[in-house]
Design an enzyme around this catalytic site. Structure first.
Site, PDB file in Angstrom:
ATOM      1  N   ILE A   1    -196.027  14.080 -97.126  1.00 36.84           N
ATOM      2  CA  ILE A   1    -196.097  14.285 -95.679  1.00 36.84           C
ATOM      3  C   ILE A   1    -196.615  13.043 -94.940  1.00 36.84           C
ATOM      4  O   ILE A   1    -196.405  12.904 -93.727  1.00 36.84           O
ATOM      5  CB  ILE A   1    -197.001  15.518 -95.370  1.00 36.84           C
ATOM      6  CG1 ILE A   1    -196.696  16.107 -94.003  1.00 36.84           C
ATOM      7  CG2 ILE A   1    -198.462  15.203 -95.496  1.00 36.84           C
ATOM      8  CD1 ILE A   1    -195.414  16.835 -93.925  1.00 36.84           C
TER       9      ILE A   1
ATOM     10  N   HIS B   1    -200.153  15.192-109.866  1.00 40.30           N
ATOM     11  CA  HIS B   1    -198.893  14.834-109.206  1.00 40.30           C
ATOM     12  C   HIS B   1    -198.558  13.373-109.447  1.00 40.30           C
ATOM     13  O   HIS B   1    -199.446  12.538-109.598  1.00 40.30           O
ATOM     14  CB  HIS B   1    -198.929  15.138-107.704  1.00 40.30           C
ATOM     15  CG  HIS B   1    -200.113  14.566-106.983  1.00 40.30           C
ATOM     16  ND1 HIS B   1    -201.341  15.184-106.999  1.00 40.30           N
ATOM     17  CD2 HIS B   1    -200.259  13.452-106.237  1.00 40.30           C
ATOM     18  CE1 HIS B   1    -202.198  14.477-106.272  1.00 40.30           C
ATOM     19  NE2 HIS B   1    -201.568  13.401-105.815  1.00 40.30           N
TER      20      HIS B   1
HETATM   21  P1  AMP Z   1    -203.754  11.753-103.979  1.00 41.52           P
HETATM   22  O1  AMP Z   1    -204.355  13.082-104.350  1.00 41.52           O
HETATM   23  O2  AMP Z   1    -204.792  10.724-103.647  1.00 41.52           O
HETATM   24  O3  AMP Z   1    -202.760  11.262-104.994  1.00 41.52           O
HETATM   25  O4  AMP Z   1    -202.939  11.952-102.614  1.00 41.52           O
HETATM   26  C1  AMP Z   1    -202.351  13.188-102.272  1.00 41.52           C
HETATM   27  C2  AMP Z   1    -201.053  12.960-101.542  1.00 41.52           C
HETATM   28  O5  AMP Z   1    -200.580  14.232-101.145  1.00 41.52           O
HETATM   29  C3  AMP Z   1    -201.164  12.080-100.286  1.00 41.52           C
HETATM   30  O6  AMP Z   1    -200.205  11.031-100.363  1.00 41.52           O
HETATM   31  C4  AMP Z   1    -200.852  13.067 -99.148  1.00 41.52           C
HETATM   32  O7  AMP Z   1    -200.140  12.469 -98.077  1.00 41.52           O
HETATM   33  C5  AMP Z   1    -200.024  14.127 -99.857  1.00 41.52           C
HETATM   34  N1  AMP Z   1    -200.105  15.439 -99.243  1.00 41.52           N
HETATM   35  C6  AMP Z   1    -201.218  16.142 -98.913  1.00 41.52           C
HETATM   36  N2  AMP Z   1    -200.901  17.333 -98.384  1.00 41.52           N
HETATM   37  C7  AMP Z   1    -199.541  17.389 -98.371  1.00 41.52           C
HETATM   38  C8  AMP Z   1    -198.597  18.366 -97.930  1.00 41.52           C
HETATM   39  N3  AMP Z   1    -198.979  19.546 -97.404  1.00 41.52           N
HETATM   40  N4  AMP Z   1    -197.268  18.080 -98.061  1.00 41.52           N
HETATM   41  C9  AMP Z   1    -196.869  16.916 -98.601  1.00 41.52           C
HETATM   42  N5  AMP Z   1    -197.721  15.953 -99.031  1.00 41.52           N
HETATM   43  C10 AMP Z   1    -199.037  16.185 -98.910  1.00 41.52           C
END
Ligand code: AMP
Length: 129
Positions: free
Chosen positions: A30, A93
């Site tokens: 997002i 992820h």
């Molecule tokens: P990290 O946990 O540091 O690898 O980062 C988490 C990633 O998830 C970040 O790049 C956010 O932009 C992404 N993110 C968080 N919430 C959402 C959501 N609801 N939909 C899509 N991406 C998300």
């Protein structure tokens, strides 16, 4: 409590889904570093990626590779970079990021996209799977 990504898998929170199978789910980040920045997740909720069962971990890499190939077909880029961080969302992820340079992997500059752009891009990547 379910992670935000488990809620996405269950459809309780919307996402720009690219594809899912029995065990994995791919959707657009997002807050993307670049257009096409995608997250691939296992449906099982485990925080740290290296705590996944080996089979689930290997499956996640196979799944991510298929999605990365589709991203490369869709987005003009030098290549697709892969990163694992997980400091924000405690659900393992893989980040797949179309990159031109190392800066695109630094999570510093972000790209703004409209809802329609996200939807069109998810559909375009899906069509190249
Ligand atoms: P990290 O946990 O540091 O690898 O980062 C988490 C990633 O998830 C970040 O790049 C956010 O932009 C992404 N993110 C968080 N919430 C959402 C959501 N609801 N939909 C899509 N991406 C998300």
């Amino acid at each position: 409590m379910s992670s935000i990504f488990s809620k996405i898998i269950k459809g309780e929170i919307p996402s720009y889904k690219i594809v899912e199978d029995d065990n994995y789910f791919a959707f657009l980040d997002i807050n993307p570093n670049a257009k096409g920045h995608t997250l691939c997740i296992p449906k099982v909720e485990v925080d740290r990626i290296f705590d996944l069962d080996e089979e689930v971990y290997m499956g996640l890499m196979q799944f991510s590779r298929k999605v990365a190939v589709a991203i490369e077909k869709t987005i003009p880029c030098n290549r697709v970079g892969l990163s694992v961080i997980g400091l924000e969302v405690p659900h393992a992820h893989v980040h797949l990021i179309p990159i031109e340079s190392m800066d695109d992997m630094r999570f510093i500059s972000k790209v703004k996209m409209t809802k329609e752009e996200f939807e069109d891009l998810a559909e375009a990547i899906r069509s190249n799977l």
